[in-house]
Design a protein around this motif. Structure first.
Motif, mmCIF file in Angstrom:
data_model
loop_
_atom_site.group_PDB
_atom_site.id
_atom_site.type_symbol
_atom_site.label_atom_id
_atom_site.label_comp_id
_atom_site.label_asym_id
_atom_site.label_seq_id
_atom_site.Cartn_x
_atom_site.Cartn_y
_atom_site.Cartn_z
ATOM 1 N N CYS A 184 54.554 113.528 3.658
ATOM 2 C CA CYS A 184 54.690 114.915 3.225
ATOM 3 C C CYS A 184 53.912 115.887 4.100
ATOM 4 O O CYS A 184 54.455 116.884 4.560
ATOM 5 N N ARG A 185 52.649 115.602 4.343
ATOM 6 C CA ARG A 185 51.795 116.585 5.010
ATOM 7 C C ARG A 185 51.874 116.540 6.527
ATOM 8 O O ARG A 185 51.530 117.500 7.201
ATOM 9 N N GLY A 186 52.298 115.417 7.092
ATOM 10 C CA GLY A 186 52.423 115.320 8.538
ATOM 11 C C GLY A 186 51.103 115.320 9.288
ATOM 12 O O GLY A 186 51.029 115.760 10.430
ATOM 13 N N LEU A 187 50.034 114.801 8.663
ATOM 14 C CA LEU A 187 48.729 114.784 9.313
ATOM 15 C C LEU A 187 48.585 113.628 10.292
ATOM 16 O O LEU A 187 47.715 113.636 11.156
ATOM 17 N N ALA A 188 49.418 112.611 10.139
ATOM 18 C CA ALA A 188 49.390 111.443 11.008
ATOM 19 C C ALA A 188 50.713 110.713 10.845
ATOM 20 O O ALA A 188 51.551 111.090 10.036
ATOM 21 N N GLU A 189 50.875 109.637 11.623
ATOM 22 C CA GLU A 189 52.093 108.838 11.478
ATOM 23 C C GLU A 189 52.110 108.081 10.149
ATOM 24 O O GLU A 189 53.172 107.742 9.645
ATOM 25 N N THR A 190 50.932 107.812 9.613
ATOM 26 C CA THR A 190 50.877 107.027 8.390
ATOM 27 C C THR A 190 51.277 107.871 7.182
ATOM 28 O O THR A 190 51.257 109.092 7.219
ATOM 29 N N GLU A 191 51.608 107.183 6.101
ATOM 30 C CA GLU A 191 52.179 107.833 4.928
ATOM 31 C C GLU A 191 51.118 108.510 4.068
ATOM 32 O O GLU A 191 49.937 108.177 4.139
ATOM 33 N N ASP A 192 51.563 109.445 3.232
ATOM 34 C CA ASP A 192 50.696 110.067 2.241
ATOM 35 C C ASP A 192 50.652 109.263 0.943
ATOM 36 O O ASP A 192 49.665 109.325 0.209
ATOM 37 N N SER A 193 51.721 108.536 0.656
ATOM 38 C CA SER A 193 51.721 107.725 -0.566
ATOM 39 C C SER A 193 52.655 106.549 -0.404
ATOM 40 O O SER A 193 53.590 106.572 0.417
ATOM 41 N N LEU A 194 52.380 105.515 -1.193
ATOM 42 C CA LEU A 194 53.201 104.307 -1.167
ATOM 43 C C LEU A 194 53.227 103.707 -2.562
ATOM 44 O O LEU A 194 52.185 103.594 -3.215
ATOM 45 N N THR A 195 54.405 103.369 -3.028
ATOM 46 C CA THR A 195 54.547 102.601 -4.256
ATOM 47 C C THR A 195 55.328 101.335 -3.927
ATOM 48 O O THR A 195 56.270 101.365 -3.125
ATOM 49 N N ALA A 196 54.928 100.227 -4.523
ATOM 50 C CA ALA A 196 55.587 98.959 -4.230
ATOM 51 C C ALA A 196 55.497 98.029 -5.419
ATOM 52 O O ALA A 196 54.483 98.016 -6.138
ATOM 53 N N ALA A 197 56.559 97.264 -5.627
ATOM 54 C CA ALA A 197 56.563 96.163 -6.583
ATOM 55 C C ALA A 197 56.937 94.908 -5.804
ATOM 56 O O ALA A 197 58.027 94.823 -5.231
ATOM 57 N N VAL A 198 56.021 93.966 -5.737
ATOM 58 C CA VAL A 198 56.208 92.732 -4.969
ATOM 59 C C VAL A 198 56.337 91.573 -5.958
ATOM 60 O O VAL A 198 55.417 91.316 -6.747
ATOM 61 N N ALA A 255 54.895 85.754 -10.580
ATOM 62 C CA ALA A 255 53.925 86.828 -10.748
ATOM 63 C C ALA A 255 54.340 88.032 -9.906
ATOM 64 O O ALA A 255 55.116 87.916 -8.944
ATOM 65 N N THR A 256 53.822 89.197 -10.276
ATOM 66 C CA THR A 256 54.149 90.416 -9.539
ATOM 67 C C THR A 256 52.864 91.163 -9.175
ATOM 68 O O THR A 256 51.864 91.094 -9.888
ATOM 69 N N VAL A 257 52.935 91.877 -8.052
ATOM 70 C CA VAL A 257 51.855 92.754 -7.616
ATOM 71 C C VAL A 257 52.439 94.144 -7.445
ATOM 72 O O VAL A 257 53.406 94.324 -6.693
ATOM 73 N N HIS A 258 51.878 95.116 -8.140
ATOM 74 C CA HIS A 258 52.350 96.493 -8.081
ATOM 75 C C HIS A 258 51.289 97.348 -7.392
ATOM 76 O O HIS A 258 50.092 97.204 -7.669
ATOM 77 N N VAL A 259 51.721 98.226 -6.517
ATOM 78 C CA VAL A 259 50.806 99.082 -5.769
ATOM 79 C C VAL A 259 51.211 100.535 -5.954
ATOM 80 O O VAL A 259 52.397 100.876 -5.829
ATOM 81 N N ASP A 260 50.245 101.372 -6.265
ATOM 82 C CA ASP A 260 50.449 102.824 -6.301
ATOM 83 C C ASP A 260 49.269 103.422 -5.542
ATOM 84 O O ASP A 260 48.162 103.530 -6.067
ATOM 85 N N ALA A 261 49.513 103.772 -4.282
ATOM 86 C CA ALA A 261 48.417 104.204 -3.406
ATOM 87 C C ALA A 261 48.766 105.538 -2.776
ATOM 88 O O ALA A 261 49.851 105.701 -2.220
ATOM 89 N N ARG A 262 47.820 106.480 -2.820
ATOM 90 C CA ARG A 262 48.073 107.769 -2.182
ATOM 91 C C ARG A 262 46.774 108.302 -1.589
ATOM 92 O O ARG A 262 45.695 108.101 -2.141
ATOM 93 N N VAL A 263 46.913 109.005 -0.473
ATOM 94 C CA VAL A 263 45.763 109.598 0.206
ATOM 95 C C VAL A 263 45.858 111.121 0.212
ATOM 96 O O VAL A 263 45.179 111.784 0.994
ATOM 97 N N ASP A 264 46.685 111.666 -0.685
ATOM 98 C CA ASP A 264 46.781 113.126 -0.834
ATOM 99 C C ASP A 264 46.477 113.539 -2.266
ATOM 100 O O ASP A 264 46.927 114.573 -2.748
ATOM 101 N N ALA A 298 60.423 98.822 2.885
ATOM 102 C CA ALA A 298 60.275 100.057 2.124
ATOM 103 C C ALA A 298 61.283 101.129 2.513
ATOM 104 O O ALA A 298 61.679 101.245 3.677
ATOM 105 N N ARG A 299 61.668 101.920 1.531
ATOM 106 C CA ARG A 299 62.423 103.137 1.785
ATOM 107 C C ARG A 299 61.452 104.210 2.283
ATOM 108 O O ARG A 299 60.332 104.322 1.769
ATOM 109 N N VAL A 300 61.873 104.997 3.237
ATOM 110 C CA VAL A 300 61.007 106.023 3.818
ATOM 111 C C VAL A 300 61.524 107.394 3.407
ATOM 112 O O VAL A 300 62.707 107.719 3.627
ATOM 113 N N VAL A 301 60.669 108.194 2.807
ATOM 114 C CA VAL A 301 61.006 109.553 2.400
ATOM 115 C C VAL A 301 60.164 110.527 3.209
ATOM 116 O O VAL A 301 58.935 110.425 3.253
ATOM 117 N N ARG A 302 60.821 111.457 3.848
ATOM 118 C CA ARG A 302 60.098 112.464 4.648
ATOM 119 C C ARG A 302 60.429 113.834 4.081
ATOM 120 O O ARG A 302 61.595 114.261 4.042
#
Length: 311
Positions: free
Chosen positions: A188-202, A208-217, A300-304
């Motif tokens: 979203c913010r375009g501060l770097a190549e890396t993402e602002d947020s990521l959600t995942a269900a593995v 067993a499952t591992v769910h991730v909800d990670a954001r740096v904004d 992952a799906r990528v949303v810009r």
């Protein structure tokens, strides 16, 4: 008195210097960094390269706080020189680089939150976990994304740099290979190549499952927590700004310096032939989290979204 060499005098290196200053039985004998960003203690020699420092210092313990592009090479050189080695996460972003080499048994990855209260017993007698949730909410502004942190090739993504503490801990407790990944990364913010947020269900082959909800904004208070849902119906919460409260109360959480000092002691004990501390993270064990991270980013799906770099 054990001699310590610090490789890297940036933001993370400064945290290690603060922890080492009061570490019983340890003395910083040198720092290796061609362009240190922080002021060093006046009595500590500075070296332009870790190889020169290893020859001059002959350290007992080497703490590697360098970017992923150089950290693994420095750690392996230090282990070959006979030192016990602690390398800051992630050490490398390439799972293939972790093909075993002689000396790797002397290298451990720096996950100081894994030494939080109660986690030693949890890791020593691992319960049956059916679902793990890794929750990260922090804010990284433009000043953080500079130099090597600006590109995915040199820094990796949010899972490598921020959420790996909780994810690596979850994967130590949850068995199985990756079967299905459902993930979205958002830029979203375009501060770097890396993402602002990521959600995942593995979903793993164990069921067993591992769910991730990670954001740096995230605009609110920072937190990095792990929720474990056990097969017997219990729920365990590993809490804190960065898991540091462990299974205890947040108000009673040890400081980051205390956690680091516990980690230094455990690494030296293991290198001298003592029993491995259950909270230590061997270098060889890093390969599985990195392979899971690679799979998540690959699928992952990528949303810009439209962004303003100054946001």
């Amino acid at each position: 008195m054990k001699r310590v060499l610090l490789v890297g005098a940036g933001e993370v290196g400064a945290k290690h210097l603060a922890a080492l200053a009061d570490a019983p039985g340890l003395a910083v004998a040198g720092v290796a960094d061609p362009a240190p960003r922080n002021e060093l203690p006046p009595d500590v020699p500075l070296f332009a390269s870790w190889r020169a420092a290893l020859r001059a210092v002959t350290p007992d313990l080497v703490v590697v706080a360098a970017p992923p592009g150089t950290a693994l090479a420095a750690a392996r050189d230090a282990a070959e020189a006979g030192a016990a080695v602690l390398v800051e996460k992630p050490g490398t972003t390439d799972p293939a680089a972790l093909a075993p080499r002689p000396g790797d048994g002397r290298i451990f990855v720096a996950f100081q939150p894994h030494f939080a209260p109660g986690l030693d017993a949890l890791l020593a007698e691992r319960p049956a976990v059916v679902r793990a949730e890794v929750l990260l909410a922090v804010r990284r502004d433009p000043g953080y994304f500079r130099g090597w942190r600006r590109t995915y090739a040199t820094a990796g993504g949010v899972l490598h740099q921020q959420a790996i503490h909780g994810l690596a801990l979850a994967l130590r407790l949850v068995p199985g290979d990756v079967e299905v990944v459902d993930a979205t990364v958002a830029h979203c913010r375009g501060l770097a190549e890396t993402e602002d947020s990521l959600t995942a269900a593995v979903t793993l082959t164990s069921g067993a499952t591992v769910h991730v909800d990670a954001r740096v904004d995230h605009p609110g208070p920072p937190a990095h927590e792990l929720v474990l849902h056990l097969a017997d119906g219990r729920r365990l919460d590993v809490r804190g700004r960065n898991l540091e409260a462990g299974l205890g109360e947040i108000a009673a959480a040890p400081t980051h310096e205390e956690l680091r000092r516990a980690m230094y002691a455990a690494v030296l004990d293991a290198a001298e032939g003592g029993p491995a501390h259950p909270c230590l993270f061997p270098l060889t064990a890093l390969r599985r989290p990195l392979e899971v991270i690679d799979r998540v980013y690959r699928d992952a799906r990528v949303v810009r979204a439209a962004h303003a770099a100054a946001a």
